[in-house]
Design a protein around this motif. Structure first.
Motif, short mmCIF file in Angstrom:
data_model
loop_
_atom_site.label_atom_id
_atom_site.label_comp_id
_atom_site.label_asym_id
_atom_site.label_seq_id
_atom_site.Cartn_x
_atom_site.Cartn_y
_atom_site.Cartn_z
N UNK A 1 0.82 -1.21 0.00
CA UNK A 1 0.00 0.00 0.00
C UNK A 1 0.86 1.27 0.00
N UNK A 2 2.13 1.13 0.32
CA UNK A 2 3.00 2.29 0.44
C UNK A 2 3.76 2.56 -0.86
N UNK A 3 3.91 3.85 -1.15
CA UNK A 3 4.51 4.27 -2.41
C UNK A 3 6.02 4.51 -2.31
N UNK A 4 6.47 4.91 -1.14
CA UNK A 4 7.87 5.30 -0.99
C UNK A 4 8.49 4.63 0.22
N UNK A 5 9.76 4.26 0.08
CA UNK A 5 10.50 3.59 1.13
C UNK A 5 11.84 4.30 1.33
N UNK A 6 12.25 4.36 2.60
CA UNK A 6 13.59 4.84 2.90
C UNK A 6 14.61 3.75 2.71
N UNK A 7 15.87 4.09 2.97
CA UNK A 7 16.95 3.14 2.74
C UNK A 7 17.13 2.17 3.93
N UNK A 8 16.53 2.48 5.04
CA UNK A 8 16.60 1.61 6.21
C UNK A 8 17.68 2.03 7.20
N UNK A 9 17.43 1.73 8.46
CA UNK A 9 18.41 1.97 9.50
C UNK A 9 18.47 0.73 10.40
N UNK A 10 19.68 0.32 10.74
CA UNK A 10 19.86 -0.91 11.49
C UNK A 10 19.66 -0.67 12.98
N UNK A 11 18.88 -1.55 13.59
CA UNK A 11 18.72 -1.57 15.04
C UNK A 11 19.18 -2.94 15.54
N UNK A 12 20.08 -2.94 16.49
CA UNK A 12 20.58 -4.18 17.06
C UNK A 12 20.44 -4.11 18.58
N UNK A 13 19.82 -5.13 19.14
CA UNK A 13 19.58 -5.18 20.58
C UNK A 13 20.32 -6.38 21.14
N UNK A 14 21.24 -6.12 22.04
CA UNK A 14 22.03 -7.20 22.64
C UNK A 14 21.38 -7.68 23.93
#
Length: 127
Positions: free
Chosen positions: A113-126
Motif C-alpha cells: 500500500x506504500x509508495x515510498x521507502x527509505x533506505x533503512x536503519x539498522x537496530x541491534x539489541x544485545x
C-alpha cells in the motif's frame, strides 16, 4: 517524488530505548500516511507501526504494542518511532514508508500500500 531518510538506529542493550526519525522531502508531508516496517535476517518484512495523515490514528504490531510509539511532526516533515523496553527480537533493519494518497484519518498496514521507502536503519539489541 518523495525521499525518506531514516536516522537513529544503533546498538542498544536489552531494556534500552532508541528513537528513530524519518525526514521526508518532496511533496507536502502532511498529505502522506506514514509507517515503519522492519525486516530481520531470514524473516518476513513486517509492519511495526502506522500513522494517519491526521496523526490521530495509529496501528501497531502486537509484538510492539505498549513498547513502541509512532508519531509525526508535520512542521518538521518528520515521523518518529520511539522504541522502549527493547528486546533482542527487535533486532532488524527498520524502514520508513509513505503513502501518497488515501483518507485523512486512515492508516495502512500492508507493504504494497506504500509508495515510498527509505533506505533503512539498522537496530541491534544485545541480550
Amino acid at each position: 517524488q518523495v525521499q525518506l531518510v531514516e536516522s537513529g538506529g544503533g546498538l542498544v542493550q536489552a531494556g534500552g530505548s532508541l528513537r528513530l526519525s524519518c525526514v521526508a522531502s518532496g511533496r507536502i508531508f502532511r498529505s502522506y500516511a506514514m509507517g515503519w516496517f522492519r525486516q530481520a535476517p531470514g524473516k518476513e518484512r513486517e509492519l511495526v507501526g502506522a500513522i494517519s495523515q491526521s496523526g490521530g490514528n495509529t496501528n501497531y504490531a502486537s509484538s510492539v504494542k505498549g513498547r513502541f510509539t509512532i508519531s509525526r511532526d508535520n512542521a518538521k516533515n518528520t515521523v518518529y518511532l520511539q522504541m522502549n523496553s527493547l528486546k533482542p527480537k527487535d533486532t532488524a533493519v527498520y524502514y520508513c514508508v509513505a503513502k501518497g494518497s488515501g483518507g485523512y484519518y486512515s492508516f495502512y498496514v500492508t507493504a504494497d500500500e506504500y509508495d515510498y521507502w527509505g533506505q533503512g536503519t539498522q537496530v541491534a539489541v544485545s541480550s
